[in-house]
Design a protein around this motif. Sequence first.
Motif, mmCIF file in Angstrom:
data_model
loop_
_atom_site.group_PDB
_atom_site.id
_atom_site.type_symbol
_atom_site.label_atom_id
_atom_site.label_comp_id
_atom_site.label_asym_id
_atom_site.label_seq_id
_atom_site.Cartn_x
_atom_site.Cartn_y
_atom_site.Cartn_z
ATOM 1 N N PHE A 40 4.097 -32.903 17.875
ATOM 2 C CA PHE A 40 2.814 -32.214 17.572
ATOM 3 C C PHE A 40 2.129 -31.294 18.742
ATOM 4 C CE2 PHE A 40 2.034 -35.348 13.849
ATOM 5 C CZ PHE A 40 1.746 -34.515 12.875
ATOM 6 N N SER A 42 3.688 -30.129 20.932
ATOM 7 C CA SER A 42 4.795 -28.893 21.478
ATOM 8 C C SER A 42 4.854 -27.944 20.250
ATOM 9 C CB SER A 42 6.201 -29.371 21.633
ATOM 10 O OG SER A 42 6.050 -30.472 22.735
ATOM 11 N N TYR A 43 4.152 -28.069 19.201
ATOM 12 C CA TYR A 43 4.201 -27.269 18.020
ATOM 13 C C TYR A 43 5.715 -27.158 17.444
ATOM 14 C CZ TYR A 43 -0.423 -25.941 19.969
ATOM 15 O OH TYR A 43 -1.564 -26.136 20.420
ATOM 16 N N ARG A 44 6.043 -28.143 17.300
ATOM 17 C CA ARG A 44 7.517 -28.233 16.792
ATOM 18 C C ARG A 44 7.423 -28.669 15.072
ATOM 19 N NH1 ARG A 44 10.558 -24.861 20.197
ATOM 20 N NH2 ARG A 44 10.027 -25.556 22.264
ATOM 21 N N PRO A 45 7.320 -27.897 14.348
ATOM 22 C CA PRO A 45 7.013 -28.375 12.872
ATOM 23 C C PRO A 45 8.428 -28.921 12.250
ATOM 24 C CG PRO A 45 6.941 -25.808 12.913
ATOM 25 C CD PRO A 45 6.884 -26.591 14.484
ATOM 26 N N PRO A 73 -3.730 -30.940 15.600
ATOM 27 C CA PRO A 73 -2.383 -30.397 15.344
ATOM 28 C C PRO A 73 -2.275 -28.973 14.495
ATOM 29 C CG PRO A 73 -2.709 -32.802 14.510
ATOM 30 C CD PRO A 73 -4.108 -32.031 15.143
ATOM 31 N N SER A 74 -1.457 -28.363 14.688
ATOM 32 C CA SER A 74 -1.330 -26.923 14.236
ATOM 33 C C SER A 74 -1.080 -27.056 12.579
ATOM 34 C CB SER A 74 -0.396 -26.112 14.771
ATOM 35 O OG SER A 74 1.109 -26.595 14.744
ATOM 36 N N CYS A 77 2.350 -27.556 11.532
ATOM 37 C CA CYS A 77 2.865 -28.957 11.907
ATOM 38 C C CYS A 77 2.287 -29.662 10.674
ATOM 39 C CB CYS A 77 2.608 -29.719 13.159
ATOM 40 S SG CYS A 77 3.260 -28.811 14.430
ATOM 41 N N GLY A 112 -4.796 -22.989 18.830
ATOM 42 C CA GLY A 112 -3.657 -23.312 18.205
ATOM 43 C C GLY A 112 -3.457 -23.345 16.672
#
Length: 560
Positions: A40, A42-45, A73-74, A77, A112
């Motif tokens: 979350f 690192s914005y890694r969906p 959270p973005s 994600c 974000g």
Amino acid sequence: MVLSLVSLCAREVVSDHSSSPCWLKWVPRELFRPLLEAAFASYRPLAVGELVQRWPERTLRVGGRRKQGQAAPSRLCIQALLLAVVRGLSDQRCALQILDLCGLQGDEGGMGDPMGGWSLTVALCTMVVQARVGAKKTQRREGDKERKRFSDVERERDIKRERGQWKKGKEPNGDEASDERERGALLDGLSEEEMVKGVRRRMEIEKKRESPGEGLACSKKESEEKDPGGDVLVHVRADLFVNARSWERVRAALSTSGPLKLQCRYLRMEEISVSSIRTLLDLLPHRGLLGIDVRYSSLGVAGFAELLPLLSTFPALKSLRLHYCNLDFRRDHPGQEDALRGLSQGLAQLQELRCLSLTALRLPGQLRVLLSSLPQPLEILELPYLSLSPADLAYLSCSHHASKLQQLDLSENRLDESTLPSVRRLLSQASSSLQHLSLSGCGLTDALLVLLLPSLGGCCALKSLALALNPLSISGLTDLVRMAVRMPSLRQLLYPNPLEDYQPGLPDLPSSAQLLDWPLEERTDINTTSSLLNRVLIESRRADLFLTCDLLNYDKDLVD
């Protein structure tokens, strides 16, 4: 914010998605949580989706109060999380049973690209409905496979039966006893239930051949009766934001039975009718709902009285907020006293209510009727734009709520010499419990502030104080800050722009609306007032006290 070694390693692991097949199957269950938090952050969906689809624990909580400086959270994600929950329904590695998303939503358009309350509600409802449709398709495919398997078995047995009756070289009028033995041997492999199903299946086929449309309708009706939706696999808890555009989708999700069950903690509704509100309340589970927030809906006194009996059916309801809902008790209508009596009786049924917020409901002189019926003392009371009368403030200062209040908002209720004694008495009663106080736009002048400062200084638990849009001078602001630095618990002070900073032409006692719209003096250095007040902080060594005049970005919750 200092990251732990585990958090740093988790961010490094989720940074390269191409390596996930190598490490994902070896991750112990204790590391799923730090890996998900790192994904979350690192914005890694893609990593979020893979971790949630294999979630090894019964409960997954995402959201809640965020730490200072921590972003929501973005959007991508969150969408990956919701898709993974649906995929995990058919994944044997997923042990998820409770998904808690309460407090997850951020501010629309923030840093974000977070998902706001309305967007999150729509996405959740879509997920619930799609999970139901997917479960029905899966059951239909399994039913088709089972019917095909049974048809193959039945066909094979029919072939064997015919071969047994018409053997090569055997006459039709042969040994009847031998035929009976062969039929008995063939039928021994069929149970009584299978025989009945076989006959029923042949009858259905013949009926469909005779009338295809009617057969299809009957088959669909039978399947709906046999499949009411299946067992609930995952309970989804969230805060829902409903308006006219999302109401139909929320209603469909709450009335849908399937593998995902939507539950609500806080329900916020905007611009919807009383009947629509009743429908939503009837669909919600009666346990678990903690708060209701109704905004910009023309309830009226009659509509509010109609909803109160429904609210009393939620035993855990702690918060009720009504903002701009067209409740006006100033008009002389027939039956006004009966309506007030009904509201009082309805509020008396809310046994667990601790927060009451009434904005712009125009209740002058009626505060005693409403608040005296509440069985438990309130902890949060917000009464902005209520045109409170001296009698209202006098009652509030002596009520059973005064000594328990933690948050009090009296903004935009004009204070003067006649009401100031009641306000001072109220602050004295709440001095040990009050943490957040707002007196913005109350018409406090330098003379009134001098009389009020001793009572404000006696609030030993006060963390935030808002006094924006009051006609104070530089001298009055200086006295205010000197009092604030002597309050060790105070962390935020929202002060008004001094009268000296405005362009000429203001009235002697300007209203809050005039102070909000009147232009500031262009030749005045905007940092002059701030520098003067910060000098008082430096001299008092209060680096932990935050001073601001930014009304739009002020947030009292940052100090909690």
